[in-house]
Scaffold this motif. Structure first.
Motif, PDB file in Angstrom:
ATOM      1  N   ILE A  83     118.082 -14.420  -4.159  1.00  0.00           N
ATOM      2  CA  ILE A  83     117.061 -13.360  -4.091  1.00  0.00           C
ATOM      3  C   ILE A  83     116.223 -13.370  -5.362  1.00  0.00           C
ATOM      4  O   ILE A  83     114.990 -13.338  -5.309  1.00  0.00           O
ATOM      5  CB  ILE A  83     117.720 -11.979  -3.880  1.00  0.00           C
ATOM      6  N   ASP A  84     116.887 -13.443  -6.513  1.00  0.00           N
ATOM      7  CA  ASP A  84     116.187 -13.474  -7.794  1.00  0.00           C
ATOM      8  C   ASP A  84     115.259 -14.686  -7.884  1.00  0.00           C
ATOM      9  O   ASP A  84     114.111 -14.572  -8.330  1.00  0.00           O
ATOM     10  CB  ASP A  84     117.201 -13.497  -8.948  1.00  0.00           C
ATOM     11  N   THR A  85     115.738 -15.845  -7.446  1.00  0.00           N
ATOM     12  CA  THR A  85     114.919 -17.062  -7.472  1.00  0.00           C
ATOM     13  C   THR A  85     113.693 -16.891  -6.589  1.00  0.00           C
ATOM     14  O   THR A  85     112.569 -17.212  -6.996  1.00  0.00           O
ATOM     15  CB  THR A  85     115.756 -18.282  -7.023  1.00  0.00           C
ATOM     16  N   TYR A  86     113.895 -16.378  -5.388  1.00  0.00           N
ATOM     17  CA  TYR A  86     112.777 -16.151  -4.464  1.00  0.00           C
ATOM     18  C   TYR A  86     111.759 -15.186  -5.081  1.00  0.00           C
ATOM     19  O   TYR A  86     110.551 -15.466  -5.089  1.00  0.00           O
ATOM     20  CB  TYR A  86     113.293 -15.594  -3.132  1.00  0.00           C
ATOM     21  N   GLU A  87     112.232 -14.063  -5.597  1.00  0.00           N
ATOM     22  CA  GLU A  87     111.316 -13.060  -6.170  1.00  0.00           C
ATOM     23  C   GLU A  87     110.601 -13.587  -7.407  1.00  0.00           C
ATOM     24  O   GLU A  87     109.444 -13.260  -7.645  1.00  0.00           O
ATOM     25  CB  GLU A  87     112.077 -11.767  -6.463  1.00  0.00           C
ATOM     26  N   ARG A  88     111.259 -14.428  -8.156  1.00  0.00           N
ATOM     27  CA  ARG A  88     110.673 -14.999  -9.375  1.00  0.00           C
ATOM     28  C   ARG A  88     109.548 -15.990  -9.069  1.00  0.00           C
ATOM     29  O   ARG A  88     108.572 -16.072  -9.807  1.00  0.00           O
ATOM     30  CB  ARG A  88     111.796 -15.683 -10.138  1.00  0.00           C
ATOM     31  N   TYR A  89     109.698 -16.763  -7.974  1.00  0.00           N
ATOM     32  CA  TYR A  89     108.762 -17.858  -7.699  1.00  0.00           C
ATOM     33  C   TYR A  89     107.906 -17.683  -6.449  1.00  0.00           C
ATOM     34  O   TYR A  89     107.010 -18.486  -6.210  1.00  0.00           O
ATOM     35  CB  TYR A  89     109.532 -19.188  -7.604  1.00  0.00           C
ATOM     36  N   ASN A  90     108.144 -16.666  -5.666  1.00  0.00           N
ATOM     37  CA  ASN A  90     107.402 -16.494  -4.421  1.00  0.00           C
ATOM     38  C   ASN A  90     105.895 -16.390  -4.634  1.00  0.00           C
ATOM     39  O   ASN A  90     105.121 -17.036  -3.919  1.00  0.00           O
ATOM     40  CB  ASN A  90     107.920 -15.272  -3.654  1.00  0.00           C
ATOM     41  N   ALA A  91     105.470 -15.637  -5.607  1.00  0.00           N
ATOM     42  CA  ALA A  91     104.032 -15.464  -5.865  1.00  0.00           C
ATOM     43  C   ALA A  91     103.373 -16.768  -6.305  1.00  0.00           C
ATOM     44  O   ALA A  91     102.155 -16.921  -6.175  1.00  0.00           O
ATOM     45  CB  ALA A  91     103.814 -14.378  -6.914  1.00  0.00           C
ATOM     46  N   LEU A 118     117.619  -8.636   2.078  1.00  0.00           N
ATOM     47  CA  LEU A 118     117.146  -9.990   1.820  1.00  0.00           C
ATOM     48  C   LEU A 118     115.628 -10.028   2.021  1.00  0.00           C
ATOM     49  O   LEU A 118     115.134  -9.681   3.094  1.00  0.00           O
ATOM     50  CB  LEU A 118     117.850 -11.000   2.731  1.00  0.00           C
ATOM     51  N   PRO A 119     114.880 -10.459   1.009  1.00  0.00           N
ATOM     52  CA  PRO A 119     113.415 -10.411   1.063  1.00  0.00           C
ATOM     53  C   PRO A 119     112.764 -11.623   1.722  1.00  0.00           C
ATOM     54  O   PRO A 119     111.549 -11.668   1.871  1.00  0.00           O
ATOM     55  CB  PRO A 119     113.028 -10.340  -0.419  1.00  0.00           C
ATOM     56  N   PHE A 120     113.552 -12.601   2.098  1.00  0.00           N
ATOM     57  CA  PHE A 120     113.014 -13.845   2.657  1.00  0.00           C
ATOM     58  C   PHE A 120     113.387 -13.955   4.127  1.00  0.00           C
ATOM     59  O   PHE A 120     114.134 -13.125   4.659  1.00  0.00           O
ATOM     60  CB  PHE A 120     113.509 -15.067   1.870  1.00  0.00           C
ATOM     61  N   THR A 121     112.895 -14.994   4.768  1.00  0.00           N
ATOM     62  CA  THR A 121     113.164 -15.230   6.185  1.00  0.00           C
ATOM     63  C   THR A 121     114.632 -15.576   6.390  1.00  0.00           C
ATOM     64  O   THR A 121     115.179 -16.430   5.682  1.00  0.00           O
ATOM     65  CB  THR A 121     112.285 -16.395   6.705  1.00  0.00           C
ATOM     66  N   VAL A 122     115.241 -14.925   7.354  1.00  0.00           N
ATOM     67  CA  VAL A 122     116.607 -15.242   7.759  1.00  0.00           C
ATOM     68  C   VAL A 122     116.527 -15.716   9.208  1.00  0.00           C
ATOM     69  O   VAL A 122     115.968 -15.022  10.059  1.00  0.00           O
ATOM     70  CB  VAL A 122     117.555 -14.036   7.626  1.00  0.00           C
ATOM     71  N   ALA A 123     117.066 -16.902   9.451  1.00  0.00           N
ATOM     72  CA  ALA A 123     117.013 -17.501  10.787  1.00  0.00           C
ATOM     73  C   ALA A 123     118.424 -17.734  11.320  1.00  0.00           C
ATOM     74  O   ALA A 123     119.360 -17.930  10.553  1.00  0.00           O
ATOM     75  CB  ALA A 123     116.251 -18.826  10.734  1.00  0.00           C
ATOM     76  N   LEU A 124     118.517 -17.719  12.633  1.00  0.00           N
ATOM     77  CA  LEU A 124     119.777 -18.041  13.305  1.00  0.00           C
ATOM     78  C   LEU A 124     119.720 -19.483  13.807  1.00  0.00           C
ATOM     79  O   LEU A 124     118.643 -19.999  14.089  1.00  0.00           O
ATOM     80  CB  LEU A 124     120.017 -17.088  14.481  1.00  0.00           C
ATOM     81  N   ASP A 125     120.872 -20.099  13.915  1.00  0.00           N
ATOM     82  CA  ASP A 125     120.973 -21.474  14.410  1.00  0.00           C
ATOM     83  C   ASP A 125     122.102 -21.548  15.438  1.00  0.00           C
ATOM     84  O   ASP A 125     123.097 -22.248  15.232  1.00  0.00           O
ATOM     85  CB  ASP A 125     121.215 -22.430  13.234  1.00  0.00           C
ATOM     86  N   PRO A 126     121.959 -20.836  16.565  1.00  0.00           N
ATOM     87  CA  PRO A 126     123.077 -20.700  17.505  1.00  0.00           C
ATOM     88  C   PRO A 126     123.549 -22.004  18.144  1.00  0.00           C
ATOM     89  O   PRO A 126     124.710 -22.102  18.533  1.00  0.00           O
ATOM     90  CB  PRO A 126     122.536 -19.735  18.565  1.00  0.00           C
TER      91      PRO A 126
END
Length: 175
Positions: A83-91, A118-126
């Protein structure tokens, strides 16, 4: 009739020669793994709301694809740093897709996503389609770092060294 023993000096020479061959093979293998990049598979993620996201639509961005499970203690442990990595580099152009493994019950994934915000995309892989496309991922966590052109830069099995990952992201996002 007995075979004559090999002189000790010949044994030492053979061992040294074998060691040189092994070191050379490792060096060549390391060079080839660094110099060749593999394209990320042409997959489509389906997020928890049912939205389809083609990986190809994320070209121009650096993308992290993280295979994880709610039952994986390392996955749960590393998630705050993800989460921290995503928030740090998303912009700056980082996108992130967390792919829940097929054995992970969707209601567990949804609960984890909501309670951890969770601030990013979460996908399922059934059907394991995504895991198979990325080289038949079985171990969690497994994370792929994909460059702006859709090439896999790095594959992490287990928790990444986040300082090194952030250095790699700096370079990938600048490029």
């Amino acid at each position: 009739m007995q075979a004559s023993p090999v002189p000790p000096s010949r044994n030492k020479l053979f061992v040294k020669l074998a060691a040189v061959v092994v070191v050379a093979a490792i060096a060549v293998g390391g060079f080839l793994s660094l110099s060749s990049t593999k394209s990320a598979p042409d997959v489509t993620f389906v997020d928890l709301q049912g939205t389809r996201i083609a990986l190809s639509s994320l070209r121009g961005k650096v993308v992290m694809v993280n295979f994880w499970a709610t039952s994986c203690t390392t996955c749960v442990k590393e998630m705050p740093q993800m989460i921290d990595t995503y928030e740090r580099y998303n912009a700056r152009g980082l996108d992130f897709v967390a792919v829940a493994m097929s054995y992970d019950p969707p209601n567990y994934v949804l609960n984890f996503t909501e309670t951890r915000k969770l601030p990013f995309t979460v996908a399922l892989d059934p059907q394991d389609t995504l895991a198979k496309a990325f080289g038949d991922v079985k171990l969690t966590p497994t994370t792929f770092l994909i460059d702006k052109k859709g090439k896999i830069i790095k594959r992490y099995v287990g928790e990444p060294d986040f300082a090194a990952l952030h250095q790699l992201l700096e370079v990938a996002l600048a490029g």
